[in-house]
Design a protein around this motif. Structure first.
Motif, mmCIF file in Angstrom:
data_model
loop_
_atom_site.group_PDB
_atom_site.id
_atom_site.type_symbol
_atom_site.label_atom_id
_atom_site.label_comp_id
_atom_site.label_asym_id
_atom_site.label_seq_id
_atom_site.Cartn_x
_atom_site.Cartn_y
_atom_site.Cartn_z
ATOM 1 N N GLY A 42 34.129 53.053 25.705
ATOM 2 C CA GLY A 42 34.205 52.172 24.558
ATOM 3 C C GLY A 42 34.820 50.823 24.821
ATOM 4 N N LYS A 43 35.127 50.550 26.082
ATOM 5 C CA LYS A 43 35.769 49.286 26.425
ATOM 6 C C LYS A 43 34.920 48.518 27.425
ATOM 7 C CE LYS A 43 40.536 50.621 25.535
ATOM 8 N NZ LYS A 43 41.931 50.600 26.053
ATOM 9 N N GLN A 44 35.214 47.224 27.523
ATOM 10 C CA GLN A 44 34.500 46.396 28.487
ATOM 11 C C GLN A 44 35.047 46.635 29.891
ATOM 12 O OE1 GLN A 44 34.861 42.325 26.995
ATOM 13 N NE2 GLN A 44 32.811 42.492 26.105
ATOM 14 N N ARG A 45 34.211 46.354 30.854
ATOM 15 C CA ARG A 45 34.648 46.449 32.247
ATOM 16 C C ARG A 45 35.720 45.392 32.495
ATOM 17 N NH1 ARG A 45 30.133 47.236 36.891
ATOM 18 N NH2 ARG A 45 29.537 48.784 35.314
ATOM 19 N N GLU A 46 36.784 45.766 33.187
ATOM 20 C CA GLU A 46 37.871 44.837 33.428
ATOM 21 C C GLU A 46 38.270 44.861 34.895
ATOM 22 O OE1 GLU A 46 41.135 46.053 30.930
ATOM 23 O OE2 GLU A 46 41.270 48.052 31.829
ATOM 24 N N LEU A 47 38.711 43.709 35.366
ATOM 25 C CA LEU A 47 39.119 43.585 36.754
ATOM 26 C C LEU A 47 40.444 44.302 36.980
ATOM 27 C CD1 LEU A 47 38.661 42.223 39.554
ATOM 28 C CD2 LEU A 47 40.036 40.321 38.687
ATOM 29 N N VAL A 48 40.509 45.078 38.039
ATOM 30 C CA VAL A 48 41.749 45.748 38.410
ATOM 31 C C VAL A 48 42.460 44.953 39.508
ATOM 32 C CG1 VAL A 48 42.779 47.854 39.321
ATOM 33 C CG2 VAL A 48 40.777 47.990 37.814
ATOM 34 N N ALA A 49 41.769 44.706 40.587
ATOM 35 C CA ALA A 49 42.368 43.985 41.706
ATOM 36 C C ALA A 49 41.272 43.444 42.602
ATOM 37 C CB ALA A 49 43.305 44.886 42.504
ATOM 38 N N GLU A 58 44.879 39.641 44.199
ATOM 39 C CA GLU A 58 45.204 39.427 42.797
ATOM 40 C C GLU A 58 45.083 40.778 42.103
ATOM 41 O OE1 GLU A 58 43.314 34.908 42.371
ATOM 42 O OE2 GLU A 58 42.986 36.419 40.813
ATOM 43 N N ALA A 59 45.934 40.978 41.126
ATOM 44 C CA ALA A 59 45.888 42.236 40.387
ATOM 45 C C ALA A 59 46.086 41.950 38.913
ATOM 46 C CB ALA A 59 46.970 43.186 40.882
ATOM 47 N N ALA A 60 45.451 42.762 38.106
ATOM 48 C CA ALA A 60 45.610 42.631 36.665
ATOM 49 C C ALA A 60 47.039 42.974 36.275
ATOM 50 C CB ALA A 60 44.631 43.548 35.944
ATOM 51 N N ASP A 61 47.482 42.413 35.179
ATOM 52 C CA ASP A 61 48.848 42.668 34.724
ATOM 53 C C ASP A 61 49.114 44.153 34.515
ATOM 54 O OD1 ASP A 61 49.168 39.660 32.671
ATOM 55 O OD2 ASP A 61 49.499 40.006 34.807
ATOM 56 N N PHE A 62 48.083 44.884 34.085
ATOM 57 C CA PHE A 62 48.321 46.290 33.746
ATOM 58 C C PHE A 62 48.529 47.174 34.983
ATOM 59 C CE2 PHE A 62 44.076 47.426 34.952
ATOM 60 C CZ PHE A 62 43.226 46.440 34.442
#
Length: 117
Positions: A42-49, A58-62
């Motif tokens: 149910g969520k959009q694809r998001e960058l992890v690292a 680079e890494a996502a804040d989460f």
């Protein structure tokens, strides 16, 4: 031919650790910036690292502070290690490789990560 093949997904304990691997079937991994995205239901694809060929990451804040991304150009492998897993880390994790000068991005088929308490 599938050019990016992920492995390492599965069921993990809350607070545990994982290591995902991505084998790249390309002529040279050096010409790509590589990394991991994830998509939860149910969520959009998001960058992890992501990691460049010079090793810049680079890494996502989460995931900052609990994720390490690495690459081995000789073995054509990309790895993602995460610890202190949270329930919200449950998602399909996708390896990607973005060509450094051509408008071309490769995607893996994804590997399911489920974090359970």
């Amino acid at each position: 031919q599938v050019q990016l093949v992920e492995s390492g997904g599965g069921l993990f304990q809350l607070g545990g650790s994982l290591r995902l691997s991505c084998a790249a079937h390309v002529t040279s991994l050096r010409i790509y910036t590589v990394g991991w995205y994830r998509q939860a239901p149910g969520k959009q694809r998001e960058l992890v690292a992501t990691i460049n060929n010079d090793g810049t990451t680079e890494a996502a804040d989460f995931v900052k502070g609990r994720a390490t991304i690495s690459r081995d150009n000789g073995e054509k492998m990309v790895e993602l290690e995460m610890d202190n897993l949270k329930l919200e880390d449950t998602a399909v994790y996708y390896c990607y490789a973005r060509h450094n000068w051509e408008d071309s991005t490769l995607w893996g088929q994804g590997t399911q990560v489920t974090v359970s308490s």
